[in-house]
Design an enzyme around this catalytic site. Structure first.
Site, PDB file in Angstrom:
ATOM      1  N   CYS A   1      42.240  45.987  31.809  1.00 17.46           N
ATOM      2  CA  CYS A   1      42.992  45.390  32.917  1.00 17.46           C
ATOM      3  C   CYS A   1      44.465  45.787  33.023  1.00 17.46           C
ATOM      4  O   CYS A   1      44.870  46.502  33.943  1.00 17.46           O
ATOM      5  CB  CYS A   1      42.878  43.874  32.846  1.00 17.46           C
ATOM      6  SG  CYS A   1      41.177  43.273  32.934  1.00 17.46           S
TER       7      CYS A   1
ATOM      8  N   HIS B   1      48.616  40.332  36.427  1.00 15.60           N
ATOM      9  CA  HIS B   1      48.278  40.754  35.060  1.00 15.60           C
ATOM     10  C   HIS B   1      49.138  41.900  34.515  1.00 15.60           C
ATOM     11  O   HIS B   1      48.681  42.697  33.695  1.00 15.60           O
ATOM     12  CB  HIS B   1      46.783  41.137  34.965  1.00 15.60           C
ATOM     13  CG  HIS B   1      46.220  40.855  33.592  1.00 15.60           C
ATOM     14  ND1 HIS B   1      44.907  41.133  33.247  1.00 15.60           N
ATOM     15  CD2 HIS B   1      46.795  40.333  32.478  1.00 15.60           C
ATOM     16  CE1 HIS B   1      44.689  40.793  31.996  1.00 15.60           C
ATOM     17  NE2 HIS B   1      45.820  40.293  31.514  1.00 15.60           N
TER      18      HIS B   1
END
Length: 489
Positions: free
Chosen positions: A88, A138
């Protein structure tokens, strides 16, 4: 205001150096492409953990993705789109900066992308664009002294939003049915229901409000990332696990688990496909589809039990390859163009800038493939995308079998080595499920040597010394989370 040490005018932008990190300063009159073709809008739709194999247009007969299939038939489609570090935070930071993870420093989840980084939104903002971000962020991370994942539920400060002005985002959540976000003023709001749908509605509202002004919009959905069984019920009912076919590299012992999870995964995919259709319809209603670059992709894939493995960070295609559709009728037409040339997510920013007529800062390490997309040039056939995992962590930490590796993905081959020796070599044309590792096999020595040479050149270009994980963690002042540092000899 950040101090500027050097200014060098490039077209409508001024590239500036800030303590060794290049920034872009806004010129009051940024150049347009032409009167007939003004600067295009840019929309990036990024799913989380959607592998390249799980779409109808990619040949999957089980998953229902009619809107994306239709979009693919009118767009440029990359069949070898590669996540440089298939997990991610590193993938997202590379997409935003056009840099390798060891350059921008986000090679471990939940570590912050530094304020000094030159990002997509800052470049477009300084070229006169309105910028907006919706969904999963993120790349803010937590301080080393703080508890693991502590930043995931708190607001991202304005100076950490990397140039995005319209802001409806949250660092991370995978509870898609009880999701909240923070707005531009750090006020907390709930997304009603399955968050993909109201997030897409917010994106449509942004488009409608900015239809007369060039804009950059980033829509980052959380699914189809696990948990898999949380899509709306009407989408889950579309899939009977017993009727799903599995990839040939899924072990027989995992068939039942794989089919159950795959049914939930596909349900998420179909829900996202519905949202993508809504967004495309809104573009048409607003009258801006032709002059909008619309990108659909993912940060990384999902192993989904192929080779007996789960989720990401692994060097196999189910983890490394992502979907990539680029739709831009005004310059790319509306006929499907299939490109098998490897395209890394560090290449997306420079290619978007090239299509937008905006100079590419020297800090960007990716390649502008505008001439390939527009048909002015053809791929040379020897292109390769670098794959890096400087530090294995969390689900793929050392105690779970993780290892540092570097590799390349070409249009045909996958070649990977770990710190000790060559590890994987696949001929993906003859062996699309990567079942036969050719390392050390008779007749493969010359091919292995050739790919090793390509890998070493890619490492040199990326200034990647390929050192043990501890070295990079120490250099950047990072600390391992939990038991990630326990190396198994």
């Amino acid at each position: 205001m950040k101090g500027y040490l050097l200014k060098c005018i490039l077209g409508g932008l001024a590239v500036v150096s800030v303590a060794g990190v290049e920034k872009v300063d806004r010129d009051p009159k940024p150049a347009q492409l032409s009167v007939k073709n003004p600067r295009p809008n840019v929309i990036i739709i990024l799913a989380d953990q959607w592998n390249a194999q799980s779409l109808g247009y990619a040949g999957n007969k089980d998953v229902k993705t009619p809107n994306l299939d239709k979009l693919a038939r009118r767009s440029v489609v990359f069949s070898t789109a590669v996540s440089v570090t298939p997990v991610c935070s590193p993938a997202r930071a590379s997409l935003l900066t056009g840099q390798y993870p060891l350059t921008h420093g986000v090679f471990y989840n939940d570590r912050p992308l530094k304020n000094e980084a030159l990002t997509m939104a800052e470049i477009y903002q300084w070229a006169g664009y309105q910028t907006g971000y919706i969904g999963k962020w993120h790349v803010n991370g937590h301080h080393p002294s703080e508890k693991q994942f502590s930043a995931r539920n708190r607001t991202v400060p304005k100076d950490r939003r990397q140039g995005f002005e319209y802001w409806k985002a949250r660092e991370v959540t995978h509870d898609y049915n009880h999701s909240f976000y923070f707005d531009e003023n750090d006020v907390k709001h709930d997304w009603p229901g399955y968050d993909v749908f109201p997030q897409t509605d917010s994106a449509i509202s942004f488009i409608d409000k900015n239809r007369t002004t060039p804009f950059l919009l980033f829509l980052a959905w959380g699914p189809p990332h696990d948990p898999y069984a949380t899509a709306p019920e009407n989408y889950r009912k579309l899939y009977n696990p017993a009727q799903l076919s599995l990839r040939r590299n899924v072990p027989d012992s995992l068939t039942e688990k794989a089919r159950k999870d795959l049914a939930g995964y596909y349900a998420h995919c179909t829900a996202l496909d519905k949202a993508a259709g809504d967004l495309l319809a809104a573009l048409k209603r607003a009258g801006v589809e032709d002059n909008t670059i619309m990108v659909f992709s993912s940060d990384h894939g999902d192993m989904m039990y192929s080779h007996g493995k789960l989720r990401k960070q692994k060097p196999w295609d189910e983890s490394v390859l992502v979907p990539l559709i680029i739709h831009y009728p005004a310059r790319l037409g509306v006929q499907q163009k299939d490109i098998s040339m490897p395209f890394s997510n560090i290449d997306l920013l420079p290619t978007l800038l090239g299509l937008s007529g905006i100079p590419i800062p020297k800090s960007v390490e990716g390649t502008d493939y505008t001439t390939i997309l527009t048909g002015k040039k053809k791929p040379k056939g020897n292109e390769a995308a670098l794959i890096q995992l400087p530090v294995p962590f969390h689900e793929y930490n050392f105690s779970n079998g993780g290892r540092e590796y570097r590799g390349i993905r070409t249009a045909r081959y996958t070649y990977v080595r770990d710190l000790a020796e060559p590890w994987l070599l696949y001929d993906n044309l003859k062996d699309p499920y990567q079942l036969r590792n050719l390392i050390g096999k008779p007749g493969s020595a010359a091919l292995q040597a050739e790919l090793e040479k390509v890998l070493q050149q890619k490492l040199a270009d990326a200034k990647d010394e390929f050192l043990p994980a501890d070295e990079y963690m120490s250099r950047w002042g990072y600390h391992y989370d939990g038991k990630d540092s326990l190396r198994v000899n």
